[in-house]
Design a protein around this motif. Sequence first.
Motif, PDB file in Angstrom:
ATOM      1  N   LEU A   1       0.834  -1.135  -0.018  1.00  9.04           N
ATOM      2  CA  LEU A   1       0.138  -0.035   0.153  1.00  9.04           C
ATOM      3  C   LEU A   1       0.897   1.228  -0.090  1.00  9.04           C
ATOM      4  CD1 LEU A   1      -3.001  -1.072   2.528  1.00  9.04           C
ATOM      5  CD2 LEU A   1      -2.859  -1.212   0.013  1.00  9.04           C
ATOM      6  N   LEU A   2       1.988   1.178   0.402  1.00  9.33           N
ATOM      7  CA  LEU A   2       3.155   2.127   0.485  1.00  9.33           C
ATOM      8  C   LEU A   2       3.728   2.634  -0.729  1.00  9.33           C
ATOM      9  CD1 LEU A   2       4.759   2.120   3.920  1.00  9.33           C
ATOM     10  CD2 LEU A   2       3.704   4.239   2.898  1.00  9.33           C
ATOM     11  N   VAL A   3       3.791   1.771  -1.631  1.00  8.61           N
ATOM     12  CA  VAL A   3       4.389   1.791  -2.833  1.00  8.61           C
ATOM     13  C   VAL A   3       3.379   1.855  -4.032  1.00  8.61           C
ATOM     14  CG1 VAL A   3       6.498   1.143  -1.897  1.00  8.61           C
ATOM     15  CG2 VAL A   3       5.163  -0.693  -2.933  1.00  8.61           C
ATOM     16  N   THR A   4       2.251   1.854  -4.001  1.00  8.85           N
ATOM     17  CA  THR A   4       1.328   1.685  -5.122  1.00  8.85           C
ATOM     18  C   THR A   4       0.226   3.234  -4.838  1.00  8.85           C
ATOM     19  OG1 THR A   4      -0.360   0.678  -3.539  1.00  8.85           O
ATOM     20  CG2 THR A   4       1.085  -0.293  -5.410  1.00  8.85           C
ATOM     21  N   SER A   5      -0.091   3.424  -5.746  1.00  6.49           N
ATOM     22  CA  SER A   5      -1.000   4.819  -5.766  1.00  6.49           C
ATOM     23  C   SER A   5      -2.444   4.571  -6.109  1.00  6.49           C
ATOM     24  CB  SER A   5      -0.400   5.842  -6.557  1.00  6.49           C
ATOM     25  OG  SER A   5      -0.166   5.391  -8.013  1.00  6.49           O
ATOM     26  N   GLY A   6      -2.955   3.735  -6.692  1.00  4.20           N
ATOM     27  CA  GLY A   6      -4.212   3.305  -7.288  1.00  4.20           C
ATOM     28  C   GLY A   6      -5.244   3.509  -6.078  1.00  4.20           C
ATOM     29  N   ASP A   7      -6.254   4.034  -6.645  1.00  5.04           N
ATOM     30  CA  ASP A   7      -7.796   4.123  -5.869  1.00  5.04           C
ATOM     31  C   ASP A   7      -8.081   2.853  -5.791  1.00  5.04           C
ATOM     32  OD1 ASP A   7      -7.758   7.063  -6.062  1.00  5.04           O
ATOM     33  OD2 ASP A   7      -8.109   6.905  -7.933  1.00  5.04           O
ATOM     34  N   ILE A   8      -8.011   1.780  -6.582  1.00 10.65           N
ATOM     35  CA  ILE A   8      -8.341   0.429  -6.598  1.00 10.65           C
ATOM     36  C   ILE A   8      -6.996  -0.420  -6.791  1.00 10.65           C
ATOM     37  CG2 ILE A   8      -9.371  -1.474  -7.663  1.00 10.65           C
ATOM     38  CD1 ILE A   8     -11.547   0.663  -8.635  1.00 10.65           C
TER      39      ILE A   8
ATOM     40  N   GLY B   1      -6.177 -15.867  -3.619  1.00 12.16           N
ATOM     41  CA  GLY B   1      -5.156 -14.548  -3.650  1.00 12.16           C
ATOM     42  C   GLY B   1      -5.392 -13.739  -4.612  1.00 12.16           C
ATOM     43  N   GLU B   2      -6.476 -14.018  -5.573  1.00 13.85           N
ATOM     44  CA  GLU B   2      -6.816 -12.907  -6.570  1.00 13.85           C
ATOM     45  C   GLU B   2      -8.248 -12.183  -5.936  1.00 13.85           C
ATOM     46  OE1 GLU B   2      -4.248 -15.306  -7.551  1.00 13.85           O
ATOM     47  OE2 GLU B   2      -6.077 -16.123  -7.208  1.00 13.85           O
ATOM     48  N   TYR B   3      -7.970 -10.867  -5.727  1.00 20.54           N
ATOM     49  CA  TYR B   3      -9.162  -9.985  -5.152  1.00 20.54           C
ATOM     50  C   TYR B   3      -8.526  -8.635  -5.256  1.00 20.54           C
ATOM     51  CZ  TYR B   3      -6.350 -10.421  -0.851  1.00 20.54           C
ATOM     52  OH  TYR B   3      -5.328 -10.424   0.102  1.00 20.54           O
ATOM     53  N   ALA B   4      -9.834  -7.537  -5.307  1.00 25.98           N
ATOM     54  CA  ALA B   4      -9.426  -6.055  -5.534  1.00 25.98           C
ATOM     55  C   ALA B   4     -10.308  -5.522  -4.329  1.00 25.98           C
ATOM     56  CB  ALA B   4      -9.607  -5.825  -6.989  1.00 25.98           C
ATOM     57  N   ALA B   5      -9.768  -4.288  -4.146  1.00 22.93           N
ATOM     58  CA  ALA B   5     -10.502  -3.434  -3.171  1.00 22.93           C
ATOM     59  C   ALA B   5     -10.130  -2.133  -3.376  1.00 22.93           C
ATOM     60  CB  ALA B   5     -10.289  -3.716  -1.578  1.00 22.93           C
ATOM     61  N   ARG B   6     -11.090  -1.282  -2.764  1.00 24.34           N
ATOM     62  CA  ARG B   6     -10.703   0.082  -2.673  1.00 24.34           C
ATOM     63  C   ARG B   6      -9.651   0.440  -1.807  1.00 24.34           C
ATOM     64  NH1 ARG B   6     -14.462   2.059  -5.901  1.00 24.34           N
ATOM     65  NH2 ARG B   6     -16.684   1.045  -5.930  1.00 24.34           N
ATOM     66  N   ARG B   7      -8.793   1.285  -2.095  1.00 30.96           N
ATOM     67  CA  ARG B   7      -7.775   1.910  -0.919  1.00 30.96           C
ATOM     68  C   ARG B   7      -8.246   2.315   0.199  1.00 30.96           C
ATOM     69  NH1 ARG B   7      -2.284   2.961  -1.184  1.00 30.96           N
ATOM     70  NH2 ARG B   7      -2.271   2.427  -3.261  1.00 30.96           N
ATOM     71  N   SER B   8      -9.462   3.052   0.067  1.00 24.09           N
ATOM     72  CA  SER B   8     -10.106   3.603   1.245  1.00 24.09           C
ATOM     73  C   SER B   8     -10.439   2.450   2.249  1.00 24.09           C
ATOM     74  CB  SER B   8     -11.233   4.302   0.834  1.00 24.09           C
ATOM     75  OG  SER B   8     -12.148   3.447   0.113  1.00 24.09           O
ATOM     76  N   LEU B   9     -10.750   1.340   1.834  1.00 24.46           N
ATOM     77  CA  LEU B   9     -10.854   0.248   2.755  1.00 24.46           C
ATOM     78  C   LEU B   9      -9.707  -0.571   3.362  1.00 24.46           C
ATOM     79  CD1 LEU B   9     -12.587  -2.063   4.013  1.00 24.46           C
ATOM     80  CD2 LEU B   9     -12.749  -3.160   1.812  1.00 24.46           C
ATOM     81  N   LEU B  10      -8.948  -0.729   2.267  1.00 28.51           N
ATOM     82  CA  LEU B  10      -7.573  -1.742   2.557  1.00 28.51           C
ATOM     83  C   LEU B  10      -6.895  -1.004   3.591  1.00 28.51           C
ATOM     84  CD1 LEU B  10      -6.398  -2.814  -0.814  1.00 28.51           C
ATOM     85  CD2 LEU B  10      -7.420  -4.113   0.910  1.00 28.51           C
ATOM     86  N   GLU B  11      -6.696   0.428   3.820  1.00 28.43           N
ATOM     87  CA  GLU B  11      -5.820   1.318   4.467  1.00 28.43           C
ATOM     88  C   GLU B  11      -6.490   1.396   5.867  1.00 28.43           C
ATOM     89  OE1 GLU B  11      -5.615   4.976   2.518  1.00 28.43           O
ATOM     90  OE2 GLU B  11      -7.617   5.856   3.535  1.00 28.43           O
ATOM     91  N   GLN B  12      -7.733   0.941   6.245  1.00 28.18           N
ATOM     92  CA  GLN B  12      -8.485   0.842   7.425  1.00 28.18           C
ATOM     93  C   GLN B  12      -8.442  -0.502   8.129  1.00 28.18           C
ATOM     94  OE1 GLN B  12     -12.146   3.039   7.951  1.00 28.18           O
ATOM     95  NE2 GLN B  12     -12.129   3.111   5.764  1.00 28.18           N
ATOM     96  N   LEU B  13      -7.722  -1.324   7.322  1.00 25.82           N
ATOM     97  CA  LEU B  13      -7.870  -2.928   7.730  1.00 25.82           C
ATOM     98  C   LEU B  13      -6.344  -3.222   8.406  1.00 25.82           C
ATOM     99  CD1 LEU B  13      -9.721  -4.739   4.726  1.00 25.82           C
ATOM    100  CD2 LEU B  13     -10.507  -3.931   6.903  1.00 25.82           C
TER     101      LEU B  13
ATOM    102  N   GLU C   1       0.217  -9.222  13.473  1.00 29.77           N
ATOM    103  CA  GLU C   1      -0.626  -8.484  12.460  1.00 29.77           C
ATOM    104  C   GLU C   1      -0.213  -7.070  12.559  1.00 29.77           C
ATOM    105  OE1 GLU C   1      -4.720  -8.719  13.074  1.00 29.77           O
ATOM    106  OE2 GLU C   1      -4.933 -10.806  13.276  1.00 29.77           O
ATOM    107  N   ARG C   2      -0.303  -6.554  11.173  1.00 28.50           N
ATOM    108  CA  ARG C   2       0.099  -5.147  11.122  1.00 28.50           C
ATOM    109  C   ARG C   2      -1.196  -4.213  11.233  1.00 28.50           C
ATOM    110  NH1 ARG C   2       5.215  -5.364  12.238  1.00 28.50           N
ATOM    111  NH2 ARG C   2       6.777  -6.431  10.529  1.00 28.50           N
ATOM    112  N   PRO C   3      -0.943  -3.241  11.788  1.00 27.14           N
ATOM    113  CA  PRO C   3      -2.121  -2.212  12.107  1.00 27.14           C
ATOM    114  C   PRO C   3      -2.714  -1.491  10.663  1.00 27.14           C
ATOM    115  CG  PRO C   3       0.039  -1.293  12.674  1.00 27.14           C
ATOM    116  CD  PRO C   3       0.362  -2.506  12.246  1.00 27.14           C
ATOM    117  N   PRO C   4      -3.783  -0.989  10.717  1.00 30.04           N
ATOM    118  CA  PRO C   4      -4.010  -0.357   9.431  1.00 30.04           C
ATOM    119  C   PRO C   4      -3.294   0.858   9.172  1.00 30.04           C
ATOM    120  CG  PRO C   4      -5.861  -0.477  11.133  1.00 30.04           C
ATOM    121  CD  PRO C   4      -4.878  -0.930  11.919  1.00 30.04           C
ATOM    122  N   MET C   5      -3.057   0.716   7.928  1.00 27.64           N
ATOM    123  CA  MET C   5      -2.041   1.475   7.160  1.00 27.64           C
ATOM    124  C   MET C   5      -2.216   2.903   7.190  1.00 27.64           C
ATOM    125  SD  MET C   5       1.001   1.684   5.643  1.00 27.64           S
ATOM    126  CE  MET C   5       1.315   0.013   4.825  1.00 27.64           C
TER     127      MET C   5
END
Length: 323
Positions: free
Chosen positions: A115-122, A206-218, A307-311
């Motif tokens: 998440l730190l080295v990508t920029s996509g909204d998805i 292992g193939e799935y996609a999500a909004r960054r706005s969700l991933l960064e909270q998990l 476990e790593r905290p939400p990004m």
Amino acid sequence: MLKDVEHWLSTRSWSLTDRPLHKILAAKHRTGQSVSVVLPALNEEATVGEIVAIIRHDLMQQVPLVDEIVVVDSGSTDRTSEVAAAAGARVVHRDDILPRIPAVPGKGEVLWRSLLVTSGDIVAFVDADLKEFSSDFVTGIVGPLLTDPGVDLVKAMYDRPLGPELNSLASGKTAGQGGRVTELMARPLLNMHWPQLAGFVQPLGGEYAARRSLLEQLPFPVGYGVELGMLVDALHLVGLDALAQVDVGVRKHRHQDGQALGRMAAQIYRTAQLRLARGHLIRPSLTQFERGPDGFEPRTYSIDTEERPPMVDITEYQSRKVA
């Protein structure tokens, strides 16, 4: 089956044909959302290059669906990095991302750092060991996120034939035999404890996609529990109706041996256990046996993965968003 799961299956389970590529591209143009594809990789020189090349050709050069392909190498000792770069991916080494926090082995660790080295909204995740790969895997999981603002996470579903029985797929007898940990561990856990998630065909895929706005909270379990943990946490955060799945056909990949699957299952169980009763520790280890010169010898593995905290809580990520 719960009525809300039956309803979900009829409204949030789709096929590739439900969203033709031209409609997905139109939605991307209309909404202005960007798409990143991430391949976590460890010693996958045999397959990673073809996957990258197909995504780049089909979804970057022929049509502008994917904005970046990033391979995160988690310590390969083969030519994974060189092959991926030659095929057109941007390759980043796990240990170079967020060096303030020492990296630990595990798939979830790599996904979290990506998440730190990508920029996509998805952000779309694709395993790097797939064989006979099709770009339909990417369009399938990205399509609903671009066309439906109410969807936040999409899992691929597929047949997973096992090894030499691939040729028997047409008979329908071996279609599901590749998902051994899914059937023996993940599916029973979900049905018993999170029955709303019982409709997912491939919860550990292992193939799935999500909004960054969700991933960064998990939070991200650092090991193989990441897929189950992400589903459970997303359910609690955004609700069942924001989750979906798309049938992309058949998934062929390298299969692990029974002992590796046992360690994987133990990590998944530990991930579920933490979500059921945080802080209640049982025995976070697994003992297996291998035959040695003096008979069967025990081998004990720790399964008490971090476990790593939400990004969104990480200072470097917050700084990047401000900048």
